[in-house]
Design an enzyme around this catalytic site. Structure first.
Site, short mmCIF file in Angstrom:
data_model
loop_
_atom_site.label_atom_id
_atom_site.label_comp_id
_atom_site.label_asym_id
_atom_site.label_seq_id
_atom_site.Cartn_x
_atom_site.Cartn_y
_atom_site.Cartn_z
N THR A 66 0.88 -1.02 0.05
CA THR A 66 0.09 0.05 -0.09
C THR A 66 1.00 1.17 0.07
O THR A 66 2.02 1.08 -0.14
CB THR A 66 -1.19 -0.16 1.20
OG1 THR A 66 -1.73 1.04 1.12
CG2 THR A 66 -0.24 0.11 2.56
N LYS A 70 3.56 1.58 -3.49
CA LYS A 70 3.46 1.12 -4.83
C LYS A 70 4.22 1.34 -6.11
O LYS A 70 4.56 0.30 -6.58
CB LYS A 70 1.83 1.71 -4.93
CG LYS A 70 1.08 0.89 -4.36
CD LYS A 70 -0.47 1.32 -4.52
CE LYS A 70 -1.45 0.45 -3.75
NZ LYS A 70 -2.91 0.57 -4.27
N ASP A 106 -5.87 -4.37 -8.11
CA ASP A 106 -6.96 -3.45 -7.95
C ASP A 106 -7.93 -3.48 -9.36
O ASP A 106 -9.28 -3.69 -8.91
CB ASP A 106 -6.53 -2.19 -7.89
CG ASP A 106 -6.02 -1.75 -6.32
OD1 ASP A 106 -6.77 -2.48 -5.42
OD2 ASP A 106 -5.24 -0.98 -6.09
N ALA A 135 -5.85 4.66 -8.38
CA ALA A 135 -7.18 3.66 -8.46
C ALA A 135 -7.56 4.02 -9.84
O ALA A 135 -7.90 2.98 -10.46
CB ALA A 135 -8.05 4.00 -7.32
N ARG A 156 -9.30 16.93 -12.36
CA ARG A 156 -9.08 18.34 -12.51
C ARG A 156 -7.87 18.85 -13.00
O ARG A 156 -7.49 19.74 -13.03
CB ARG A 156 -9.61 18.69 -11.29
CG ARG A 156 -8.66 18.28 -10.08
CD ARG A 156 -9.42 18.63 -8.50
NE ARG A 156 -8.49 18.08 -7.41
CZ ARG A 156 -8.57 18.00 -6.27
NH1 ARG A 156 -9.68 18.87 -5.92
NH2 ARG A 156 -7.94 17.54 -5.18
N GLY A 243 -17.63 0.44 -3.30
CA GLY A 243 -16.24 -0.19 -3.51
C GLY A 243 -15.91 -1.15 -2.68
O GLY A 243 -14.82 -1.96 -2.66
P1 NAP Z 1 -5.07 9.15 -5.39
O1 NAP Z 1 -4.06 8.78 -6.16
O2 NAP Z 1 -4.80 10.26 -4.22
O3 NAP Z 1 -5.96 10.02 -6.86
C1 NAP Z 1 -7.16 10.61 -6.13
C2 NAP Z 1 -7.59 11.41 -7.25
O4 NAP Z 1 -8.90 12.16 -7.00
C3 NAP Z 1 -6.82 12.36 -8.06
O5 NAP Z 1 -6.96 12.35 -9.55
C4 NAP Z 1 -7.38 13.56 -7.57
O6 NAP Z 1 -7.01 14.57 -8.23
C5 NAP Z 1 -8.61 13.42 -7.35
N1 NAP Z 1 -9.45 14.17 -6.54
C6 NAP Z 1 -9.23 14.33 -5.01
N2 NAP Z 1 -10.04 15.08 -4.62
C7 NAP Z 1 -11.00 15.70 -5.56
C8 NAP Z 1 -12.22 16.56 -5.60
N3 NAP Z 1 -12.55 17.32 -4.46
N4 NAP Z 1 -12.68 16.61 -6.62
C9 NAP Z 1 -12.20 16.01 -8.11
N5 NAP Z 1 -11.12 15.39 -8.03
C10 NAP Z 1 -10.61 15.08 -6.68
O7 NAP Z 1 -6.16 8.17 -4.59
P2 NAP Z 1 -6.52 6.74 -5.05
O8 NAP Z 1 -5.58 5.90 -4.56
O9 NAP Z 1 -6.67 6.76 -6.54
O10 NAP Z 1 -7.73 6.59 -4.30
C11 NAP Z 1 -9.18 7.22 -4.90
C12 NAP Z 1 -9.86 6.78 -3.90
O11 NAP Z 1 -10.53 5.24 -4.39
C13 NAP Z 1 -10.03 6.61 -2.50
O12 NAP Z 1 -11.23 7.32 -1.90
C14 NAP Z 1 -9.72 5.38 -2.11
O13 NAP Z 1 -10.15 5.06 -0.66
C15 NAP Z 1 -10.33 4.40 -3.14
N6 NAP Z 1 -9.69 3.13 -3.40
C16 NAP Z 1 -10.68 2.20 -3.22
C17 NAP Z 1 -10.10 1.04 -3.30
C18 NAP Z 1 -10.91 -0.31 -3.29
O14 NAP Z 1 -10.73 -1.24 -2.99
N7 NAP Z 1 -12.37 -0.02 -2.97
C19 NAP Z 1 -8.98 0.77 -4.12
C20 NAP Z 1 -8.42 1.93 -4.37
C21 NAP Z 1 -8.67 3.28 -3.85
P3 NAP Z 1 -5.79 15.80 -8.01
O15 NAP Z 1 -4.65 14.98 -8.64
O16 NAP Z 1 -6.11 16.96 -8.81
O17 NAP Z 1 -5.71 15.85 -6.24
#
Ligand code: NAP
Length: 279
Positions: A66, A70, A106, A135, A156, A243
Site C-alpha cells: 500500500t 506502490k 486492483d 485507483a 481536475r 467499493g
Molecule cells: P489518489 O491517487 O490520491 O487519487 C485521487 C484522485 O482523485 C486524483 O485524481 C485527485 O485529483 C482526485 N480528487 C481528489 N479530490 C478531488 C475533488 N475534491 N474533486 C475532484 N477530484 C478530486 O487516490 P487513489 O488511490 O486513486 O484513491 C481514490 C479513491 O479510491 C480513494 O477514496 C480510495 O479510498 C478509493 N480506493 C478504493 C479501493 C477499493 O478497493 N475499493 C482501492 C483503491 C482506492 P488531484 O490529483 O487533482 O488531487
C-alpha cells in the site's frame, strides 16, 4: 498476530495499522483451513527495496503493498505482470521460485466485483472514470485489457487525465461531463465520497443527477459503503455498486496467486463488514 507453522504473508506500507488486509487474509486462511499467518509491516517511503530483499531472505510467501510504496516497490522486483508493468505500480508481491513477482490486482478486483455483484461484462462497454490517481489508473488499465470500447477520463488536472487515458491506448481519451454522462459505466475514483458532502467545497466531477436508468455507477470508496454520490445516482435511476467488492476481490486475487486455491470470497466479505462495523 498468531504465528503458525505455515507460510507467512502480510502487508507493507505506512501507515498500515488500520489496513483491512491482515483481517481479509486471516479470514481467507481460516475459511480454507490453512495454517498460514498474516502480519502488517510498517515500511516508510524509501524502504521498498529493503522490504523486497527481506521478503526473499525470510521466504515471505506474499505481501500486499500500500501507500507510499506502490511505485517504489515496482522498481525492486524481479518481474512485473502486465497490469503492474503498464501502471508502473504494484499492490501485491508474490515469491515464486525464489523470484519476487510484482502484481496489480486492483483493476481486476473491480471487474471481478462487478461480475459477481451485477453480472457486468466489460467487453465492448463505454466507460467513464472520474479522477486520475492510482485507483483510476488501475481501473482504466483493467477496462482496456478487458475490451472496453471507449474509456473517457475526467480529472481536475489535465496532465494527469491525459496520462491516465493513455494507459488505455487508442480507446482512451480525456473528456468532459457530457461524454461521461453518456457512458454505460461511470466509475468515481476520487475520494469525495469520504468527505463531508454537506460541504460545497468538493463537488463531484460529474453531477450524478445527470445519470439514469441503464447506467452502472460505481464509487470506489468503501467507507461509507453507500456514498452520497451513489445515493444520488440511485435516485436518478442508475444501478449502483460501492467499493467494498473491489477491496475484497483484489485481496481474493492475491490469496489465489499465493495459495493456488480459489479464495473464499463470502468469508472475506463478512470479515470486511465486521471489521468496518467495529471500527
Ligand atoms: P489518489 O491517487 O490520491 O487519487 C485521487 C484522485 O482523485 C486524483 O485524481 C485527485 O485529483 C482526485 N480528487 C481528489 N479530490 C478531488 C475533488 N475534491 N474533486 C475532484 N477530484 C478530486 O487516490 P487513489 O488511490 O486513486 O484513491 C481514490 C479513491 O479510491 C480513494 O477514496 C480510495 O479510498 C478509493 N480506493 C478504493 C479501493 C477499493 O478497493 N475499493 C482501492 C483503491 C482506492 P488531484 O490529483 O487533482 O488531487
Amino acid at each position: 498476530m498468531t504465528i503458525r507453522n505455515g507460510p507467512v504473508v502480510g502487508i507493507i506500507g505506512s501507515p498500515v495499522g488500520h489496513s483491512l488486509s491482515p483481517t481479509l487474509q486471516a479470514a481467507a486462511f481460516s475459511a480454507l483451513g490453512l495454517d498460514w499467518s498474516s502480519a502488517a509491516f510498517e515500511v516508510p517511503a524509501g524502504g521498498g527495496a529493503a522490504a523486497v530483499a527481506a521478503m526473499r531472505e525470510l521466504s515471505i510467501r506474499g505481501l500486499s503493498v500500500t501507500m507510499p510504496l506502490k511505485s517504489e516497490v515496482a522498481r525492486s522486483v524481479d518481474r512485473l505482470d502486465a497490469a503492474a508493468s503498464n501502471l508502473d505500480s504494484v499492490n501485491c508481491l508474490s515469491l515464486e521460485g525464489g523470484e519476487v513477482v510484482g502484481l496489480s490486482t486492483d483493476g481486476a478486483g473491480l471487474l471481478a466485483s462487478l461480475r459477481r455483484e451485477v453480472g457486468f461484462d466489460p467487453a465492448g462497454a463505454t466507460v467513464s472514470v472520474l479522477g486520475a490517481g492510482g485507483a483510476a489508473r488501475a481501473v482504466v488499465d483493467a477496462f482496456a485489457r478487458a475490451g472496453a470500447s471507449r474509456i473517457v477520463v475526467l480529472a481536475r488536472r489535465s496532465d494527469a487525465a491525459a496520462a491516465c487515458a493513455a494507459l488505455a491506448g487508442e480507446v482512451g481519451s480525456v473528456g468532459g461531463p457530457d461524454e461521461a454522462a453518456a457512458s454505460e459505466v461511470v466509475v468515481n475514483a476520487t475520494p469525495i465520497g469520504m468527505l463531508d458532502t454537506s460541504s460545497s467545497s468538493s463537488p463531484s466531477l460529474l453531477d450524478p443527477e445527470t445519470l439514469g436508468s441503464g447506467q452502472l455507477c460505481v464509487d470506489l470508496v468503501y467507507h461509507p459503503r453507500q456514498t452520497a454520490w451513489l445515493d444520488a445516482a440511485t435516485h436518478a435511476g442508475a444501478t449502483t455498486v460501492g467499493g467494498l467488492g473491489m477491496l475484497v476481490h483484489q485481496a481474493a486475487l492475491q490469496i489465489e496467486r499465493w495459495t493456488g486455491i480459489e479464495a473464499p470470497v463470502e468469508a472475506m466479505w463478512s470479515a470486511a463488514i465486521e471489521a468496518m462495523e467495529a471500527s
